[in-house]
Design an enzyme around this catalytic site. Structure first.
Site, PDB file in Angstrom:
ATOM      1  N   GLU A 276       0.825  -1.206   0.000  1.00 59.06           N
ATOM      2  CA  GLU A 276       0.000   0.000   0.000  1.00 59.06           C
ATOM      3  C   GLU A 276       0.863   1.261   0.000  1.00 59.06           C
ATOM      4  O   GLU A 276       0.546   2.254  -0.663  1.00 59.06           O
ATOM      5  CB  GLU A 276      -0.937  -0.001   1.206  1.00 59.06           C
ATOM      6  N   TRP A 279       2.085   1.725  -3.482  1.00 53.69           N
ATOM      7  CA  TRP A 279       1.054   2.337  -4.328  1.00 53.69           C
ATOM      8  C   TRP A 279       1.118   3.862  -4.207  1.00 53.69           C
ATOM      9  O   TRP A 279       1.002   4.595  -5.193  1.00 53.69           O
ATOM     10  CB  TRP A 279      -0.349   1.862  -3.919  1.00 53.69           C
ATOM     11  N   TRP A 308     -20.959  11.672 -19.651  1.00 52.26           N
ATOM     12  CA  TRP A 308     -21.445  11.663 -18.269  1.00 52.26           C
ATOM     13  C   TRP A 308     -22.890  12.124 -18.233  1.00 52.26           C
ATOM     14  O   TRP A 308     -23.295  13.003 -18.997  1.00 52.26           O
ATOM     15  CB  TRP A 308     -20.569  12.565 -17.399  1.00 52.26           C
ATOM     16  N   ASN A 343     -10.439   2.679   3.292  1.00 48.92           N
ATOM     17  CA  ASN A 343     -10.009   2.580   1.902  1.00 48.92           C
ATOM     18  C   ASN A 343     -10.945   1.722   1.048  1.00 48.92           C
ATOM     19  O   ASN A 343     -11.243   2.074  -0.100  1.00 48.92           O
ATOM     20  CB  ASN A 343      -8.592   2.017   1.814  1.00 48.92           C
ATOM     21  N   TRP A 361     -15.973  11.500 -12.635  1.00 50.95           N
ATOM     22  CA  TRP A 361     -15.133  11.188 -11.478  1.00 50.95           C
ATOM     23  C   TRP A 361     -14.488  12.427 -10.865  1.00 50.95           C
ATOM     24  O   TRP A 361     -14.173  12.435  -9.659  1.00 50.95           O
ATOM     25  CB  TRP A 361     -14.051  10.176 -11.854  1.00 50.95           C
ATOM     26  N   TRP A 384      -9.239   7.784  -7.736  1.00 55.50           N
ATOM     27  CA  TRP A 384     -10.448   8.058  -8.520  1.00 55.50           C
ATOM     28  C   TRP A 384     -10.295   7.607  -9.963  1.00 55.50           C
ATOM     29  O   TRP A 384     -11.226   7.050 -10.548  1.00 55.50           O
ATOM     30  CB  TRP A 384     -10.804   9.546  -8.434  1.00 55.50           C
TER      31      TRP A 384
END
Length: 471
Positions: A276, A279, A308, A343, A361, A384
């Protein structure tokens, strides 16, 4: 004389710019500049602003112990901040300004301006890669290009990481010195002007020993089970250290060092937490190599072609936790109340906004930044875009989270849902994640689902197919 300009590196231990300035054995002064108008443009959460100003008080005490006064100024934006640094450097007769680099585009432009202004005054500007344990450019593929997929990045990262020693830098005490009289009023105090809106962050301690204690406690008590507990929002199985990483009260090197402290190898839980952290590094590296990410553009070009279907009432229902899907609503209510979200839940609510409501988003990305105590542009944007399937190594667009099955899997007894949605406190476990199926649903003061997941999933698949096909 040295001036250390602090930004999102609010610590004295393992702060490379501060460490290198102290290594000159010349007096050091620190400076922090608040930029409320810039922060407003960047959607900084009031709870994070509160955490920063509280942390500055603790940091002042840490710096005082090293004979380093902390100066403070508030200006509107980054351009004015660069001007202030230049002016303060001249006032204290600094030979060098020391900073740790930031990778967002506006921050890079700010530093470039500052360097130009200092050059006119014949003052050096020295910057360091300090935000990551391995800085952008250190982890590249055989073609010397940055990685676009996380797994090979992680493999190369760990190979590089374990080939060098992990040094957590310890600051030395600097020479005692006296500030010019004109700058005594610029020293940071609890009464210093801080005009950005604030929301209480009192549940998050800010003194250095308290922050370090949280890191040590997690590594000693919870890290080994992290892989089993991290996806269960009803349990405190995550480290909850991200707010401190976001403002730089902790460095990622400190986390890596404590995670492996005294161990010949890492357990599975520790390896997952390490992953993590990597990341986080991955997304920081991407910002450096792809300035378009700082401009709100999708990593994948076809993402610009997505259509969208923005609906204000649906967006408001999502924000307020009134979508009729309990795991989504509980997560959003947690965020609105505490400035924090687990998370796993971040992925669930993001998927729902994008692929059930078909809302861009970027609206969710901004809303998160406006509320998260651990808001950090790289990680937030990366998360996102991962959920939107437009990001670097994002999830495939045809993988769409089902909010009911996600709730049943990760909150099987509905403990988390009931905590944040008291309207469902009396509902049987069988129906807690789909209350509309309960034969007494009419007794609930809880909304019906605003959309049908199965139908919206099919719409999403078609919208994404059209975007990818270029039609």
């Amino acid at each position: 004389m040295n001036l250390v300009w602090l930004r999102r590196d609010l610590r004295v231990e393992d702060n490379r710019a501060l460490y290198e300035a102290l290594q000159t054995h010349q007096p050091v002064t620190a400076l922090y500049i608040a930029t409320p108008e810039q922060w407003q443009q960047h959607h900084m959460a009031p709870i994070q602003a509160d955490l920063i100003v509280r942390r500055l008080g603790a940091l002042r005490d840490d710096l005082d112990a090293l004979n380093i006064p902390l100066l403070y100024q508030e200006v509107a934006d980054f351009n004015q901040a660069a001007q202030v640094v230049s002016e303060f450097a001249e006032k204290i007769k600094a030979h060098t300004v020391w900073v740790n680099r930031e990778y967002e585009l506006n921050e890079q432009r700010r530093d470039a301006l500052c360097e130009q202004l200092l050059e006119r005054r014949s003052i050096d500007f020295k910057s360091f890669h300090d935000k990551c344990a391995l800085y952008p450019g250190q982890v590249v593929n055989q073609q010397q290009k940055y990685f676009k997929v996380f797994t090979p990045f992680k493999k190369a990262y760990l190979k590089q990481f374990y080939s060098q020693s992990l040094n957590v830098l310890k600051p030395s005490v600097g020479p005692d010195h006296t500030l010019p009289d004109a700058l005594h009023s610029a020293r940071f105090t609890p009464e210093s002007t801080f005009s950005y809106s604030r929301q209480s962050s009192e549940q998050w301690p800010v003194k250095t020993d308290e922050v370090i204690h949280r890191l040590r406690r997690f590594c000693a008590e919870d890290a080994d089970d992290y892989h089993q507990q991290r996806d269960l929002p009803a349990y405190s199985g995550t480290s909850c250290l991200s707010p401190y990483l976001a403002i730089g009260a902790l460095s990622v090197r400190q986390c890596f060092a404590r995670l492996a402290y005294g161990l010949p190898s890492l357990t599975e839980g520790r390896e997952v937490w390490q992953s993590e952290l990597i990341w986080r590094e991955f997304y920081q590296h991407l910002l450096w190599f792809e300035p378009k990410l700082s401009r709100g553009e999708p990593f994948l070009d076809w993402g610009r072609r997505l259509t969208w279907h923005h609906n204000d009432s649906d967006f408001e229902a999502w924000k307020q936790g009134n979508t009729g899907y309990p795991i989504v609503d509980a997560a959003m209510r947690q965020l609105n109340s505490t400035g924090w979200m687990h998370n796993r839940l971040r992925m669930i609510v993001a998927s729902f906004l994008i692929k059930d409501l078909h809302i861009n988003w970027r609206h969710g990305e901004d809303y998160f930044m406006q509320h998260l105590i651990d808001g950090e542009y790289a990680a937030n944007n990366g998360g996102w875009q991962w959920c939107a399937s437009t990001g670097c190594d994002g999830q495939p667009y045809f993988r769409i989270f089902n909010p009911v099955t996600q709730g049943e899997r990760f909150d099987p007894d509905g403990e988390f849902v009931r905590h944040w949605i008291p309207e469902l406190s009396e509902i049987p476990d069988k129906f807690v994640h789909q209350p509309w199926k309960w034969d007494r649903v009419n007794l609930l003061s809880y909304p019906a689902p605003i959309v049908d997941h199965k139908s919206e999933r099919e719409i999403t698949l078609e919208l994404y197919k059209q975007a990818k096909d270029g039609s």
